[in-house]
Write an enzyme that holds these catalytic residues in place. Structure first.
Site, PDB file in Angstrom:
ATOM      1  N   ASP A   1       0.816  -1.227   0.000  1.00 56.49           N
ATOM      2  CA  ASP A   1       0.000   0.000   0.000  1.00 56.49           C
ATOM      3  C   ASP A   1       0.843   1.267   0.000  1.00 56.49           C
ATOM      4  O   ASP A   1       0.439   2.297   0.537  1.00 56.49           O
ATOM      5  CB  ASP A   1      -0.962   0.030   1.217  1.00 56.49           C
ATOM      6  CG  ASP A   1      -1.795  -1.226   1.296  1.00 56.49           C
ATOM      7  OD1 ASP A   1      -2.236  -1.697   0.247  1.00 56.49           O
ATOM      8  OD2 ASP A   1      -1.981  -1.740   2.415  1.00 56.49           O
TER       9      ASP A   1
ATOM     10  N   LYS B   1       2.235   2.111  -5.112  1.00 60.20           N
ATOM     11  CA  LYS B   1       2.980   1.617  -6.293  1.00 60.20           C
ATOM     12  C   LYS B   1       2.184   1.826  -7.578  1.00 60.20           C
ATOM     13  O   LYS B   1       2.758   2.132  -8.616  1.00 60.20           O
ATOM     14  CB  LYS B   1       3.294   0.120  -6.139  1.00 60.20           C
ATOM     15  CG  LYS B   1       4.262  -0.183  -5.018  1.00 60.20           C
ATOM     16  CD  LYS B   1       4.513  -1.665  -4.885  1.00 60.20           C
ATOM     17  CE  LYS B   1       3.328  -2.457  -4.399  1.00 60.20           C
ATOM     18  NZ  LYS B   1       2.876  -2.178  -3.027  1.00 60.20           N
TER      19      LYS B   1
ATOM     20  N   GLN C   1       2.555  -6.030  -3.082  1.00 66.13           N
ATOM     21  CA  GLN C   1       2.807  -6.016  -1.632  1.00 66.13           C
ATOM     22  C   GLN C   1       4.086  -5.200  -1.361  1.00 66.13           C
ATOM     23  O   GLN C   1       4.328  -4.237  -2.073  1.00 66.13           O
ATOM     24  CB  GLN C   1       2.895  -7.440  -1.063  1.00 66.13           C
ATOM     25  CG  GLN C   1       1.568  -8.181  -1.025  1.00 66.13           C
ATOM     26  CD  GLN C   1       1.204  -8.853  -2.329  1.00 66.13           C
ATOM     27  OE1 GLN C   1       2.015  -9.522  -2.940  1.00 66.13           O
ATOM     28  NE2 GLN C   1      -0.021  -8.686  -2.783  1.00 66.13           N
TER      29      GLN C   1
ATOM     30  N   GLY D   1      -3.860  -4.635  -4.604  1.00 66.34           N
ATOM     31  CA  GLY D   1      -4.876  -3.667  -5.023  1.00 66.34           C
ATOM     32  C   GLY D   1      -4.164  -2.385  -5.384  1.00 66.34           C
ATOM     33  O   GLY D   1      -3.888  -1.559  -4.530  1.00 66.34           O
ATOM     34  N   HIS D   2      -3.797  -2.254  -6.649  1.00 72.28           N
ATOM     35  CA  HIS D   2      -3.025  -1.084  -7.079  1.00 72.28           C
ATOM     36  C   HIS D   2      -3.970  -0.011  -7.616  1.00 72.28           C
ATOM     37  O   HIS D   2      -4.678  -0.224  -8.604  1.00 72.28           O
ATOM     38  CB  HIS D   2      -1.970  -1.486  -8.117  1.00 72.28           C
ATOM     39  CG  HIS D   2      -0.916  -2.369  -7.520  1.00 72.28           C
ATOM     40  ND1 HIS D   2       0.064  -2.978  -8.257  1.00 72.28           N
ATOM     41  CD2 HIS D   2      -0.685  -2.724  -6.229  1.00 72.28           C
ATOM     42  CE1 HIS D   2       0.846  -3.679  -7.437  1.00 72.28           C
ATOM     43  NE2 HIS D   2       0.397  -3.535  -6.211  1.00 72.28           N
TER      44      HIS D   2
HETATM   45  P1  IMP Z   1      -2.175 -12.701   1.792  1.00 75.16           P
HETATM   46  O1  IMP Z   1      -1.167 -12.152   0.849  1.00 75.16           O
HETATM   47  O2  IMP Z   1      -3.592 -12.478   1.362  1.00 75.16           O
HETATM   48  O3  IMP Z   1      -1.891 -14.106   2.169  1.00 75.16           O
HETATM   49  O4  IMP Z   1      -2.044 -11.851   3.171  1.00 75.16           O
HETATM   50  C1  IMP Z   1      -0.882 -11.961   3.985  1.00 75.16           C
HETATM   51  C2  IMP Z   1      -0.554 -10.613   4.609  1.00 75.16           C
HETATM   52  O5  IMP Z   1      -0.163  -9.701   3.580  1.00 75.16           O
HETATM   53  C3  IMP Z   1      -1.734  -9.934   5.322  1.00 75.16           C
HETATM   54  O6  IMP Z   1      -1.223  -9.175   6.404  1.00 75.16           O
HETATM   55  C4  IMP Z   1      -2.292  -9.005   4.270  1.00 75.16           C
HETATM   56  O7  IMP Z   1      -3.001  -7.929   4.830  1.00 75.16           O
HETATM   57  C5  IMP Z   1      -1.010  -8.555   3.596  1.00 75.16           C
HETATM   58  N1  IMP Z   1      -1.197  -8.141   2.205  1.00 75.16           N
HETATM   59  C6  IMP Z   1      -1.341  -8.934   1.121  1.00 75.16           C
HETATM   60  N2  IMP Z   1      -1.470  -8.197   0.016  1.00 75.16           N
HETATM   61  C7  IMP Z   1      -1.358  -6.926   0.401  1.00 75.16           C
HETATM   62  C8  IMP Z   1      -1.360  -5.689  -0.312  1.00 75.16           C
HETATM   63  O8  IMP Z   1      -1.465  -5.615  -1.542  1.00 75.16           O
HETATM   64  N3  IMP Z   1      -1.226  -4.560   0.446  1.00 75.16           N
HETATM   65  C9  IMP Z   1      -1.063  -4.607   1.793  1.00 75.16           C
HETATM   66  N4  IMP Z   1      -1.045  -5.730   2.486  1.00 75.16           N
HETATM   67  C10 IMP Z   1      -1.188  -6.881   1.793  1.00 75.16           C
END
Ligand code: IMP
Length: 410
Positions: A12, A15, A210, A39-40
């Site tokens: 977040d 990017k 991420q 979520g870009h």
């Molecule tokens: P997962 O990737 O859905 O397995 O989530 C694992 C961890 O990564 C959690 O803390 C999510 O909130 C975090 N996370 C995954 N994708 C994003 C992102 O695009 N932005 C921020 N946090 C993310």
């Protein structure tokens, strides 16, 4: 020229906007890891686009878009994303390609992920999908393309139904095959295709999802995602050699946010957190969850800068700090009475440390309309330059608002 853009915090960082800006000079935009957990967000005039799987270069009408083998694809949401873009007059057919080796997020993966209450995942089935991949039980995009006789394969519907049966998912066979039919024009060997484009000296932008602190190896394990989010992941996630990469750009928010569970020692006091969350719109782009918000952590970011070998940093959301009279930077941590400065590994120790801050004066002026670096208030420039000094990078851009034009080149 091959440039990788990565997040340097817990995702977040903004990017999407930075990639959208850089994509105007790119021939190719490629993703190498993650999936619909990303979520870009890109704001163009009155319209806000949120890209979960399709690379954020989609708005550049001629950019070639690639989803590499390192990604996990949810066919259902991908088809919806393509349709939504079509409705907005953006056609990706003929310029969007998906690796045949990318893994498919199956309904069972989402069901398993929905039960998570420990990590605070996005519940998009990403972790279970990667588990299946590394357990060699996964289903790849090429497998939902049945009867692909044109490429000399035998019909694979037999293989797929066998695999689904083993997983208790036979009921999804027809659904998967129908997604295969819709996505057929996009699926190919993207590794060879991308290497050929690099050979032709195309300008390639690689989009990380991420952030470094969510990396499966270097992040705040186990409170992290399940892929390598760092620049090194681009090699395995796209099939390109390390010597192909020319530059790594990091994106860092002017403060820090985090969604999901796990240590967050630099968190603001609750009143400041509520204020900055509201000003900065700090709610998850994928899940809508409120994000934890805190001071800029130079100690952790400099660690991520190191392991990515980031040469330039884009700082986003500077304007969110416009009203603060004083701004802290975490420049180290105190652990068992001893202060440590410099890159700090985001290990389990983070739960037991105390941040060491320095405080800089705020600027208490609106920066959103400023377009030249020299016109930023002196204290804002001092803040940015102190970050650059602490994390040991050059600053490329400073973003002072969500719009494309609300950007300052340094
Ligand atoms: P997962 O990737 O859905 O397995 O989530 C694992 C961890 O990564 C959690 O803390 C999510 O909130 C975090 N996370 C995954 N994708 C994003 C992102 O695009 N932005 C921020 N946090 C993310």
């Amino acid at each position: 020229m091959v440039t990788i853009v990565v997040g340097t915090q817990w995702g977040d960082e903004g990017k999407g906007k930075i990639i959208d800006i850089l994509a105007s000079n790119a021939d190719v935009v490629a993703r190498f890891q993650g999936g619909a957990n990303a979520g870009h967000t890109i704001k163009r005039k009155d319209k806000t686009f949120i890209f979960h799987q399709i690379p954020s270069g989609a708005l550049s009408p001629t950019a070639i878009l690639i989803i590499g083998n390192g990604c996990c694809i949810d066919p259902e949401t991908l088809v919806t994303e393509i349709e939504e873009l079509n409705k907005d007059g953006i056609d990706v057919k003929g310029r969007f390609f998906i690796s045949e080796n990318a893994h498919v997020v199956m309904p069972v993966h989402k069901e398993i992920d929905a039960k998570d209450s420990y990590i605070g995942t996005t519940k998009r089935g990403i972790g279970p999908c990667y588990e299946a991949k590394y357990g060699r039980r996964g289903i790849r995009m090429q497998e939902i393309l049945v009867g692909d006789l044109s490429r000399g394969r035998l019909s694979r519907s037999g293989d797929l139904s066998h695999k689904l049966k083993r997983r208790g998912e036979e009921k999804y066979l027809d659904e998967m095959l129908s997604y295969g039919e819709i996505l057929r024009p996009y699926i190919m060997d993207t590794a060879i295709f991308l290497n050929n484009l690099i050979d032709e000296n195309k300008n390639v932008l690689i989009e990380g999802a991420q952030g470094g602190l969510l990396d499966i190896d270097y992040g705040t394990y186990p409170f992290c995602t399940s892929s390598n989010t760092i620049a090194g992941g681009a090699c395995t996630g796209l099939g390109i050699g390390p010597t192909r990469i020319d530059s790594v750009i990091g994106v860092a928010k002017a403060y820090t946010s985090r969604v999901g569970e796990g240590p967050f020692p630099i968190e603001f006091s609750s009143s400041l957190e509520n204020k900055i969350r509201e000003i900065g719109g700090e709610f998850g782009a994928t899940t809508g969850r409120p994000r934890k918000v805190g001071w800029f952590d130079a100690s952790l970011v400099s660690y991520i800068v190191k392991i990515n070998n980031i040469d330039k940093l884009a700082i986003t959301k500077l304007d969110v700090l416009d009203t603060l009279p004083g701004i802290k930077i975490c420049k180290g941590y105190k652990y068992k009475g001893k202060e440590r400065y410099g890159p700090f590994s985001p290990s389990y120790l983070l739960s037991d440390v105390e941040p060491v801050y320095e405080e800089l004066p705020g600027w208490c002026e609106t920066t959103t309309k400023i377009r030249k670096y020299k016109n930023l208030p002196l204290n804002a420039r001092r803040y940015i330059e102190r970050i650059a000094e602490l994390v040991k990078t050059k600053i490329l851009l400073v973003s002072v608002g969500p719009g494309r034009e609300e950007t300052i080149k340094v």
